[in-house]
Design an enzyme around this catalytic site. Structure first.
Site, PDB file in Angstrom:
ATOM      1  N   SER A  62      69.255  87.007 -11.700  1.00 41.46           N
ATOM      2  CA  SER A  62      70.667  87.050 -12.086  1.00 41.46           C
ATOM      3  C   SER A  62      70.999  88.115 -13.122  1.00 41.46           C
ATOM      4  O   SER A  62      72.181  88.382 -13.371  1.00 41.46           O
ATOM      5  CB  SER A  62      71.125  85.681 -12.606  1.00 41.46           C
ATOM      6  OG  SER A  62      71.233  84.762 -11.550  1.00 41.46           O
ATOM      7  N   LYS A  69      73.320  90.777 -11.949  1.00 38.31           N
ATOM      8  CA  LYS A  69      74.768  90.556 -11.870  1.00 38.31           C
ATOM      9  C   LYS A  69      75.531  91.424 -12.871  1.00 38.31           C
ATOM     10  O   LYS A  69      76.698  91.751 -12.637  1.00 38.31           O
ATOM     11  CB  LYS A  69      75.078  89.073 -12.094  1.00 38.31           C
ATOM     12  CG  LYS A  69      74.477  88.155 -11.041  1.00 38.31           C
ATOM     13  CD  LYS A  69      74.631  86.681 -11.412  1.00 38.31           C
ATOM     14  CE  LYS A  69      73.973  85.779 -10.391  1.00 38.31           C
ATOM     15  NZ  LYS A  69      74.046  84.340 -10.755  1.00 38.31           N
ATOM     16  N   TYR A  77      73.437  89.701  -1.637  1.00 37.90           N
ATOM     17  CA  TYR A  77      73.197  88.974  -2.883  1.00 37.90           C
ATOM     18  C   TYR A  77      71.703  88.684  -3.060  1.00 37.90           C
ATOM     19  O   TYR A  77      71.136  88.879  -4.141  1.00 37.90           O
ATOM     20  CB  TYR A  77      74.004  87.680  -2.887  1.00 37.90           C
ATOM     21  CG  TYR A  77      73.754  86.799  -4.086  1.00 37.90           C
ATOM     22  CD1 TYR A  77      74.284  87.123  -5.329  1.00 37.90           C
ATOM     23  CD2 TYR A  77      72.988  85.638  -3.978  1.00 37.90           C
ATOM     24  CE1 TYR A  77      74.061  86.317  -6.440  1.00 37.90           C
ATOM     25  CE2 TYR A  77      72.759  84.829  -5.076  1.00 37.90           C
ATOM     26  CZ  TYR A  77      73.299  85.179  -6.305  1.00 37.90           C
ATOM     27  OH  TYR A  77      73.057  84.372  -7.394  1.00 37.90           O
ATOM     28  N   TYR A 113      73.981  80.833 -18.486  1.00 35.95           N
ATOM     29  CA  TYR A 113      74.220  79.585 -17.762  1.00 35.95           C
ATOM     30  C   TYR A 113      75.013  78.594 -18.628  1.00 35.95           C
ATOM     31  O   TYR A 113      75.879  79.008 -19.388  1.00 35.95           O
ATOM     32  CB  TYR A 113      72.894  79.009 -17.249  1.00 35.95           C
ATOM     33  CG  TYR A 113      72.119  79.988 -16.401  1.00 35.95           C
ATOM     34  CD1 TYR A 113      72.720  80.609 -15.307  1.00 35.95           C
ATOM     35  CD2 TYR A 113      70.801  80.320 -16.710  1.00 35.95           C
ATOM     36  CE1 TYR A 113      72.023  81.517 -14.518  1.00 35.95           C
ATOM     37  CE2 TYR A 113      70.100  81.226 -15.924  1.00 35.95           C
ATOM     38  CZ  TYR A 113      70.716  81.825 -14.831  1.00 35.95           C
ATOM     39  OH  TYR A 113      70.029  82.722 -14.063  1.00 35.95           O
ATOM     40  N   VAL A 168      66.554  83.560 -13.554  1.00 37.58           N
ATOM     41  CA  VAL A 168      65.511  82.554 -13.397  1.00 37.58           C
ATOM     42  C   VAL A 168      64.134  83.165 -13.135  1.00 37.58           C
ATOM     43  O   VAL A 168      63.147  82.437 -13.054  1.00 37.58           O
ATOM     44  CB  VAL A 168      65.868  81.531 -12.295  1.00 37.58           C
ATOM     45  CG1 VAL A 168      67.120  80.755 -12.670  1.00 37.58           C
ATOM     46  CG2 VAL A 168      66.003  82.199 -10.936  1.00 37.58           C
TER      47      VAL A 168
END
Length: 303
Positions: free
Chosen positions: A63, A66, A188, A239, A257
Site C-alpha cells: 500500500s 498508493k 491494483y 490504516y 502490509v
C-alpha cells in the site's frame, strides 16, 4: 548528529523489537518473509542515502505504492479525484465493505483499499497502464531502473483478491468506476506487488519533502498538492491507527502490509523503514517504533 549517526542510533534503539508482530500470512507471497528482517534508510535533500540493517534488501511495498499513484493523478488534475473519494480517516479496517456501503460507494480516503481502487481507475483512464506509470515514476526518482514488480507476490495476490473484488464491484455498483472491474483489479494488484529496498523508496519520495519538485528539478505536484498529499498521509496513511501514529511519530507516513512505512519530514528528508512483523492494524511494529525513536532523537516532526 550526522545523518548516518542518527540512522545507526535509531537502529540500535529499536533492535530488541525486531521480529515483533506477525507477517501478512493471508497473502501467500508474503507469508514466508522472515519477520526478523529490518531495514531503515534516510534520504537527504541532496539525494544521498544513509541506511542501517537490511536497508538494501528489496521487499513488497504494497500500500505504500498508493502514495505514488495518487501523486500521478493529482499531478494531472488536482480536483477531479476528490470528487470521487473523501479525505477523512476511516476509523475502520482498510478493506471495510460496511463503511463503503454506508458512504454509497464513495471511499472514505485514497489510502483505504476502495479509495486506492478508484485512484487506479482514474490513472487507468489517464495512462492506460497505471502500474507501469507508477513503476516509471519510482525508477526515475529512485535512480534505479531495476525496480520491478514481484511476479510471485502479484500472482499470489491475484488468487486471493476476493475482498478487493467485492470492494471494486460495490464501488462500481454506485457508478464510481469508469473502467472494467477486472482491469482495475489487475492494475491494483500489480502496483501493490512492486518491490524495492528502503534506500530506493526513501529517495523516490523526495518530491514530498521538496514541495512537489522531482529529483531533476521539474515539478510533479504544486506546492499546495504536495502539502495536501502529506496531510492526507498524516491523517489517513496508517490504516485505522492513524491517530495513534500521529500522536507517537508526528510525521506524514504511509504503511503497507509488506512491512514498509514511508515517512516525510518536509524540507529535511524522507525515511523508509521495513519490518515484516505487523501489529493488529497492519503496520510494521518495528517500523513504527523506529520512526517514533527517530522523531524523539532528532526533534523533527511537523508539530
Amino acid at each position: 548528529m550526522q545523518y548516518q549517526q542518527i540512522v545507526d542510533a535509531v537502529h540500535a534503539k529499536i533492535a530488541p523489537l525486531i521480529g515483533c508482530g506477525r507477517v501478512a500470512d493471508y497473502i501467500p507471497g508474503l507469508a514466508g518473509v522472515d519477520p526478523r528482517r529490518f531495514g531503515l534508510a534516510l534520504a537527504a535533500p541532496d539525494g544521498a542515502v544513509y541506511g542501517a540493517g537490511d536497508w538494501q534488501t528489496a521487499f513488497s511495498i504494497q500500500s505504500v505504492s498508493k502514495v505514488f499513484s495518487l501523486a500521478l493523478v493529482l499531478g494531472h488534475d488536482s480536483d477531479a479525484i476528490w470528487r470521487r473519494i473523501g479525505r477523512e480517516p476511516s476509523g475502520s479496517p482498510f478493506n471495510s465493505l460496511h463503511q463503503l456501503e454506508q458512504d454509497r460507494g464513495v471511499p472514505r480516503n485514497p489510502f483505504v483499499n476502495a479509495g486506492a481502487l478508484v485512484v487506479v481507475d482514474e490513472l487507468l483512464t489517464l495512462t492506460g497502464d497505471p502500474s507501469l506509470a507508477v513503476l516509471d515514476l519510482l525508477r526515475a526518482e529512485a535512480g534505479n531502473p531495476a525496480v520491478t514488480i514481484d511476479e510471485q507476490v502479484a500472482k499470489s495476490e491475484a488468487g486471493h483478491r476476493h475482498r478487493n473484488a467485492a470492494l471494486a464491484h460495490l464501488v462500481a455498483s454506485y457508478g464510481n468506476l469508469t473502467n472494467p472491474v477486472d482491469a482495475v483489479l489487475d492494475q491494483y494488484t500489480a502496483q501493490c506487488a512492486i518491490a524495492m529496498n528502503c534506500g530506493d523508496l526513501a529517495r523516490a519520495a523526495g518530491f514530498l519533502a521538496r514541495h512537489g519538485l522531482r529529483t531533476g528539478g521539474s515539478r510533479l505536484l504544486s506546492r499546495s498538492d504536495a502539502k495536501r498529499l502529506n496531510a492526507t498521509m498524516l491523517t489517513c496513511g496508517t490504516y485505522d491507527s492513524a491517530g495513534e501514529f500521529a500522536y507517537r511519530v508526528g510525521l506524514p507516513a504511509k504503511s503497507g502490509v509488506g512491512g514498509g512505512i514511508l515517512a516525510v519530514v518536509p524540507n529535511r528528508c524522507t525515511l523508509a523503514v521495513w519490518g515484516p512483523g505487523l501489529d493488529e492494524c497492519g503496520n510494521s511494529c518495528a517500523g513504527r517504533a523506529a520512526l517514533d525513536a527517530f522523531t524523539t532523537l532528532t526533534g523533527w516532526s511537523v508539530f
